[in-house]
Design a protein around this motif. Structure first.
Motif, short mmCIF file in Angstrom:
data_model
loop_
_atom_site.label_atom_id
_atom_site.label_comp_id
_atom_site.label_asym_id
_atom_site.label_seq_id
_atom_site.Cartn_x
_atom_site.Cartn_y
_atom_site.Cartn_z
N THR A 1 2.23 -0.87 10.37
CA THR A 1 1.32 0.05 11.37
C THR A 1 0.38 -0.67 11.95
O THR A 1 0.32 -0.67 13.17
CB THR A 1 0.75 1.50 10.87
OG1 THR A 1 1.85 2.19 10.28
CG2 THR A 1 0.33 2.34 11.75
N PHE B 1 -0.61 -2.25 16.39
CA PHE B 1 -1.96 -1.83 16.82
C PHE B 1 -2.77 -3.09 17.23
O PHE B 1 -3.36 -3.42 18.34
CB PHE B 1 -2.82 -1.01 15.79
CG PHE B 1 -4.14 -0.66 16.25
CD1 PHE B 1 -4.48 0.07 17.52
CD2 PHE B 1 -5.21 -1.17 15.62
CE1 PHE B 1 -5.89 0.20 18.02
CE2 PHE B 1 -6.83 -0.93 15.99
CZ PHE B 1 -6.88 -0.34 17.21
N GLU C 1 4.42 3.49 17.29
CA GLU C 1 3.67 3.17 18.94
C GLU C 1 2.77 4.39 19.03
O GLU C 1 1.63 4.13 19.71
CB GLU C 1 4.64 2.94 19.76
CG GLU C 1 5.37 1.74 19.77
CD GLU C 1 6.28 1.36 20.83
OE1 GLU C 1 6.13 2.24 21.90
OE2 GLU C 1 7.42 0.67 20.62
N ALA D 1 -0.49 3.77 17.14
CA ALA D 1 -1.20 2.63 17.74
C ALA D 1 -2.03 3.51 19.10
O ALA D 1 -3.07 3.03 19.53
CB ALA D 1 -0.55 1.51 18.24
#
Length: 292
Positions: A14, A18, A192, A195
């Motif tokens: 994750t 980002f 996504e 992020a």
């Protein structure tokens, strides 16, 4: 204006999505990892990389953190506590350049709500040891904000999926199972959209805020596997009762809790519009990208 610098403790699946996005926009990005091979790979990709784990704190924390304007922590707590807080909480409390900090937690802190919807103001009733450690870690990060003004935000993440870590991937590699536990649902979220939520928080910090990060459609896991099989044109694995599923202790532990996670706050306060509001949208997009 200070040049933005993101420091990430634990550049996992994750956090990498980002961090890559910010680095592509010209941010300086530093991150920790646990091995020399990974550090070399990160440096080759343009990251500042540092070794860190419970038994190996940052060698020179002041130098490593110098100039950091944004902080992301995705290192999980262990049986001794939160290793980042334990080793470097004081260093972060002294960091005067910091404008924003984020801690990646889990919706597991809510425990079992018997399928009821749960929001950020709910009592925390964790059912397992891992979840109890998360509650303690959250308290530690919020205390760092309350006592020392470290600008922390908590992000409680639902089940994370995305390219390489989705039902499409587990169906292809033969590890997908369809487990039937009547009434059981799981909340999930595309990497996504996590992020994007972090980006929205960067743009409008609310110090000490807590956010659930989940999509709009809590769903039984066997339905997600069925949909992935339909997309791939293969027969789904047999539906197996939970009691006979022969799950690992880790996998079985996820079935101890059943909850539906509210995501109203990220929409209302941060203006987040989910790119993948349900698992179908996420899997459709992944398959389309792979085909393209």
């Amino acid at each position: 204006m200070t040049e933005p610098r993101l420091f990430v403790f634990g550049l996992g699946f994750t956090a990498r999505v980002f961090a890559d996005a910010l680095k592509a926009e010209g941010w300086r990005v530093a991150a920790t990892c646990r091995g020399e091979e990974k550090r070399a790979a990160l440096e080759a990709a343009g990251y500042e990389a540092f070794l860190f784990d419970r038994g190996r704190p940052l060698a020179d924390a002041k130098a490593a953190l110098e100039g950091t304007t944004h902080l992301l922590v995705s290192v999980p707590p262990d049986d001794k506590g939160d290793p980042v807080l334990d080793h470097h909480g004081a260093d972060l409390a002294d960091l005067r350049t910091l404008d924003w900090g984020g801690y990646l937690s889990t919706t597991g802190v809510y425990g079992d709500t018997k399928g009821e919807w749960v929001g950020e103001a709910a009592w925390l009733r964790p059912t397992g040891e891992r979840q109890k450690r998360r509650v303690e870690a959250e308290r530690g990060w919020l205390n760092l904000y309350r006592q020392y003004g470290v600008p922390m935000h908590l992000f409680r993440l639902a089940g994370i999926y995305g390219p390489g870590r989705s039902a499409l991937d587990s169906v292809r590699d033969g590890t997908a199972k369809r487990v039937d536990k009547p009434g059981q649902v799981f909340s999930r979220v595309h990497v996504e959209d996590i992020a994007a939520t972090l980006r929205a928080s960067l743009a409008q910090p609310t110090l000490g805020a807590v956010y659930n990060v989940a999509d709009d459609l809590p769903t039984p896991s066997h339905e997600v596997v069925e949909y992935a099989c339909t997309l791939l044109g293969v027969e789904p694995p047999p539906l197996v009762p939970f009691e006979k599923a022969e799950l690992s202790p880790m996998a079985a532990s996820f079935y101890a809790d059943c909850r539906r996670v509210k995501n109203d706050r990220i929409k209302r306060q941060l203006g987040v519009v989910l790119k993948y509001p349900d698992y179908r949208a996420g899997l459709d997009a992944q398959l389309a990208a792979e085909t393209a």
